[in-house]
Design a protein around this motif. Sequence first.
Motif, short mmCIF file in Angstrom:
data_model
loop_
_atom_site.label_atom_id
_atom_site.label_comp_id
_atom_site.label_asym_id
_atom_site.label_seq_id
_atom_site.Cartn_x
_atom_site.Cartn_y
_atom_site.Cartn_z
N PHE A 228 0.82 -1.22 0.00
CA PHE A 228 0.00 0.00 0.00
C PHE A 228 0.85 1.27 0.00
O PHE A 228 0.47 2.28 -0.59
CB PHE A 228 -0.95 -0.02 1.20
CG PHE A 228 -1.84 -1.23 1.23
CD1 PHE A 228 -2.60 -1.57 0.13
CD2 PHE A 228 -1.89 -2.04 2.36
CE1 PHE A 228 -3.42 -2.70 0.15
CE2 PHE A 228 -2.70 -3.16 2.39
CZ PHE A 228 -3.47 -3.50 1.28
N ASP A 229 1.99 1.24 0.65
CA ASP A 229 2.88 2.40 0.64
C ASP A 229 3.35 2.71 -0.78
O ASP A 229 3.39 3.87 -1.20
CB ASP A 229 4.09 2.17 1.55
CG ASP A 229 3.72 2.24 3.02
OD1 ASP A 229 2.64 2.78 3.33
OD2 ASP A 229 4.51 1.74 3.86
N GLU A 232 0.46 4.12 -2.82
CA GLU A 232 0.22 5.53 -2.49
C GLU A 232 1.29 6.42 -3.11
O GLU A 232 0.99 7.50 -3.65
CB GLU A 232 0.20 5.72 -0.98
CG GLU A 232 -0.06 7.18 -0.57
CD GLU A 232 -0.01 7.38 0.93
OE1 GLU A 232 -0.54 8.39 1.39
OE2 GLU A 232 0.58 6.53 1.63
N HIS A 233 2.54 5.97 -3.03
CA HIS A 233 3.65 6.74 -3.60
C HIS A 233 3.45 6.94 -5.11
O HIS A 233 3.60 8.06 -5.62
CB HIS A 233 4.97 6.03 -3.34
CG HIS A 233 6.12 6.58 -4.12
ND1 HIS A 233 6.70 7.82 -3.85
CD2 HIS A 233 6.81 6.07 -5.19
CE1 HIS A 233 7.67 8.04 -4.71
NE2 HIS A 233 7.76 7.00 -5.54
N ARG A 236 0.49 9.36 -5.78
CA ARG A 236 0.84 10.76 -5.52
C ARG A 236 1.73 11.30 -6.64
O ARG A 236 1.57 12.44 -7.07
CB ARG A 236 1.53 10.90 -4.17
CG ARG A 236 0.60 10.71 -2.97
CD ARG A 236 1.32 10.99 -1.66
NE ARG A 236 0.47 10.74 -0.51
CZ ARG A 236 -0.45 11.60 -0.07
NH1 ARG A 236 -0.63 12.75 -0.69
NH2 ARG A 236 -1.19 11.29 0.98
#
Length: 243
Positions: A228-229, A232-233, A236
């Motif tokens: 998930f990180d 998200e990265h 963004r």
Amino acid sequence: QKQETMMDIPQVSLPAQLRTIQRRWLTLPRKEQDELYAKEFAAPFARLFAELPLYGASASLPKPRALVSVLGFSWQPVALMAAWCRPERMLLLGTEDSLNLKVTGEGVLSLIARVADIDRDIIEIRRVGDPAEADIYRAVRDFVSCSTSPREVFIDPTGGKKSMSASAALAGFLAGAPLVYVDYREYHGPNRIPVAGTEYPRLLTNPLEVLGDLELRDIFAAFNRSDFDEAEHLARRLSTRLY
């Protein structure tokens, strides 16, 4: 469909005086056209050009605080886009020859500032050699990084030789800066010379509108493997590169 598209393109309604100059311009050789444009046409036309909407852009897209332009031997698009943007900062990328150009005895930097009605001191110049790609990438990166957001900087690759324009556009796109262009409604003669007074500003379509599915694929893949990180990265990063 083509006719409807042309009807949508913004255009300056030339007053009688500028129409008279435009007719003279059409009869002249190229060098004399350039001189007439600089002396009599450019400044009053630029004020009208600055009031045109940015074709292809939504009304919510604000004008930029900074501008990057590529300068070739056609200085007119640079001056017109500067007049439209009225930037607080401006980066001008050019070769030794294009930056030393004079028209009717006036240096090109002074000419651009006068026509655009901007302070000459806000124009930062970057001389690039050949090959110029790496220099342009670094110059655009450093210039954009001085802004709060890449969206505050417009990249105008209209002028300059193809390799320079492509380099500036690539650097701006990767940084997330909108790409703009000075286009023309009309062309003249067998050589299709752009007609003075038919210029208009337009937003170049963001490649991610067509190719964004490749970016989304990577986001979904990261999400599906529970990274998930990373998802998200990537999301963004994508959002900063969209208009």
